[in-house]
Scaffold this motif. Structure first.
Motif, PDB file in Angstrom:
ATOM      1  N   PHE A  80     -84.456 -44.945 -72.611  1.00 25.41           N
ATOM      2  CA  PHE A  80     -85.510 -44.812 -71.599  1.00 25.41           C
ATOM      3  C   PHE A  80     -85.075 -45.564 -70.354  1.00 25.41           C
ATOM      4  O   PHE A  80     -84.985 -46.781 -70.362  1.00 25.41           O
ATOM      5  CB  PHE A  80     -86.812 -45.388 -72.166  1.00 25.41           C
ATOM      6  CG  PHE A  80     -87.961 -45.368 -71.209  1.00 25.41           C
ATOM      7  CD1 PHE A  80     -88.357 -44.196 -70.603  1.00 25.41           C
ATOM      8  CD2 PHE A  80     -88.663 -46.528 -70.926  1.00 25.41           C
ATOM      9  CE1 PHE A  80     -89.424 -44.179 -69.737  1.00 25.41           C
ATOM     10  CE2 PHE A  80     -89.736 -46.522 -70.064  1.00 25.41           C
ATOM     11  CZ  PHE A  80     -90.120 -45.336 -69.475  1.00 25.41           C
ATOM     12  N   ASN A 183     -91.630 -41.455 -65.669  1.00 26.02           N
ATOM     13  CA  ASN A 183     -90.548 -40.947 -66.513  1.00 26.02           C
ATOM     14  C   ASN A 183     -89.199 -41.073 -65.822  1.00 26.02           C
ATOM     15  O   ASN A 183     -88.211 -40.475 -66.249  1.00 26.02           O
ATOM     16  CB  ASN A 183     -90.801 -39.493 -66.923  1.00 26.02           C
ATOM     17  CG  ASN A 183     -90.826 -38.539 -65.732  1.00 26.02           C
ATOM     18  OD1 ASN A 183     -90.693 -38.945 -64.584  1.00 26.02           O
ATOM     19  ND2 ASN A 183     -90.995 -37.256 -66.004  1.00 26.02           N
ATOM     20  N   ASN A 237     -92.803 -43.212 -71.883  1.00 26.17           N
ATOM     21  CA  ASN A 237     -91.380 -42.984 -72.053  1.00 26.17           C
ATOM     22  C   ASN A 237     -90.993 -41.804 -71.164  1.00 26.17           C
ATOM     23  O   ASN A 237     -91.756 -41.470 -70.247  1.00 26.17           O
ATOM     24  CB  ASN A 237     -91.001 -42.770 -73.526  1.00 26.17           C
ATOM     25  CG  ASN A 237     -91.667 -41.555 -74.162  1.00 26.17           C
ATOM     26  OD1 ASN A 237     -92.157 -40.652 -73.485  1.00 26.17           O
ATOM     27  ND2 ASN A 237     -91.687 -41.539 -75.487  1.00 26.17           N
ATOM     28  N   SER A 290     -91.878 -50.818 -72.543  1.00 24.42           N
ATOM     29  CA  SER A 290     -91.549 -49.723 -73.448  1.00 24.42           C
ATOM     30  C   SER A 290     -90.061 -49.758 -73.758  1.00 24.42           C
ATOM     31  O   SER A 290     -89.259 -50.158 -72.918  1.00 24.42           O
ATOM     32  CB  SER A 290     -91.911 -48.380 -72.805  1.00 24.42           C
ATOM     33  OG  SER A 290     -91.353 -47.298 -73.518  1.00 24.42           O
ATOM     34  N   GLY A 292     -88.998 -46.779 -75.095  1.00 25.97           N
ATOM     35  CA  GLY A 292     -88.915 -45.343 -75.318  1.00 25.97           C
ATOM     36  C   GLY A 292     -89.635 -44.908 -76.573  1.00 25.97           C
ATOM     37  O   GLY A 292     -90.025 -43.754 -76.701  1.00 25.97           O
TER      38      GLY A 292
END
Length: 392
Positions: A80, A183, A237, A290, A292
């Motif tokens: 990610f 994203n 993600n 995050s 991912g």
């Protein structure tokens, strides 16, 4: 055709390429491979055939087309990318500040001055594509009043300096107390508080709006959240964005929400129900943590204005509920958070017993547990936004 054993290379009688017009029989079954092509792209190739290969440059994954589906040939965990090792706290207060400050997420220590926003701003949100950072919306001072701003500003993570003008959020809502997902190509801002009209009070919003991070310009309508909310928080993600709904308008007042909405970031449209937080909270850290797979929400306010130290996690690609991850060092809300895919950092915030905070603390995203002291911001900071990108 005879069996091949330990064949390293096939060459035609003339020394050229060997063609198999009728396919290759592997392990006693027809492979269906009649000619292949290789694609390097962030987007899935159109009209693929069995045997084709595709290197997904956005996720660093090598796929092979088998049984009419793309197979992750090396078993690579998706990467990610809309983050980096340079973490940033954006604006904040109180008093309201215009400071951009940065730190190295991989190394514990204090933040340093990066540059300035065009105007002192708090209650904004932020987003990143790893190269460029955005500050979206927020509250600014006009005379003796606090007013909403539609301003979107940007900077390059690799170059210390001040922000530049990017564009504007939609006039309704020109919002603050909002949240954003990204994203790496598109940033989507959801919810927030907006002014109905000059002098006539505020309202909560269910509007989502988006910008393309690489291209300056104004935001466009994306769709609607399932409720009118502010003080929401988010994670994402490269496919999916999640909005934990925070505080929602209900008949006769407001309530703290346990619900989580989700969107597919590349596809405009309304949000859908994802599941529930482990604990209903509002005003958790503003910014994305995050790797991912796992998304993190840190701190916030619970019912009866109880400031909490809980850290909650969610599996982004699987509809369902959040779970307990661990605890912050103390109860705090209105802070910022960011990460580099391995480590998540919480910055600043507010606690009613000790007021605005300057502490930073961190977790390892893949390992549930309590946070550890990281360092300090330049000063106490309530309601900053958090993001991260690449230092070079």
């Amino acid at each position: 055709m005879s069996d091949f054993v330990k064949v390293k290379k096939l060459t035609s009688a003339t020394g050229g390429t060997v063609n198999f017009p009728n396919g290759i029989n592997i392990a006693g079954s027809d492979s269906g491979i009649t000619g292949t092509k290789h694609t390097v792209s962030a987007n899935e190739p159109s009209l693929p055939a069995n045997g084709d290969t595709w290197y997904d440059s956005s996720k660093s994954i090598y796929y092979v087309r088998m049984d009419n589906a793309w197979k992750n040939w090396l078993g690579t965990i998706p990467v990610f990318y809309p983050y980096g090792d340079r973490g940033m706290a954006v604006g904040g207060g109180w008093p309201r500040v215009n400071v951009l400050q940065y730190f190295d997420i991989t190394t514990t220590g204090n933040s340093a001055d990066f540059g300035d926003l065009g105007v002192a701003t708090d209650k904004a949100t932020a987003a990143s594509n790893g190269i460029r950072g955005l500050k979206l919306g927020g509250a600014v001072t006009s005379g003796s009043s606090s007013v909403h701003t539609q301003d979107i500003s940007y900077w390059a993570f690799a170059t210390l300096g001040n922000s530049s003008t990017f564009g504007n959020l939609l006039a309704i809502p020109g919002s603050y107390k909002n949240a954003a997902v990204s994203n790496g190509t598109r940033a989507v801002v959801g919810g927030g508080d907006y002014q109905i009209a000059a002098g006539s009070g505020n309202a909560y919003s269910n509007i989502m709006q988006y910008v393309t991070i690489d291209t300056t310009g104004d935001a466009q309508d994306f769709g609607d959240l399932t409720k009118n909310v502010n003080n929401c928080h988010s994670t994402s993600n490269q496919t999916r964005g999640l909005f934990a709904l925070g505080q929602a308008e209900v008949p006769g007042g407001t309530t703290y929400e346990i619900n989580i909405d989700y969107i597919t970031i590349d596809t405009t449209g309304n949000a859908q129900d994802f599941g529930d937080l482990d604990k209903a909270t509002r005003s958790s850290g503003n910014g994305i943590i995050s790797n991912g797979t796992t998304g993190i929400f840190m701190g916030g306010v619970r019912f009866s204005a109880s400031y909490t130290n809980i850290i909650q996690s969610i599996t982004i690609d699987t509809l369902g509920n959040g779970s307990d991850f661990g605890d912050l060092l103390a109860g705090v809300a209105y802070g910022a958070q960011t990460g580099n895919g391995t480590r998540g950092v919480h910055m600043g915030g507010y606690n009613p017993s000790s007021y605005a905070q300057n502490g930073m603390e961190y977790i390892t995203i893949a390992t549930p547990g309590n946070s550890t002291d990281f360092g300090d911001l330049l000063s106490t900071n309530d309601r900053p936004a958090g993001t991260s990108g690449n230092a070079s």
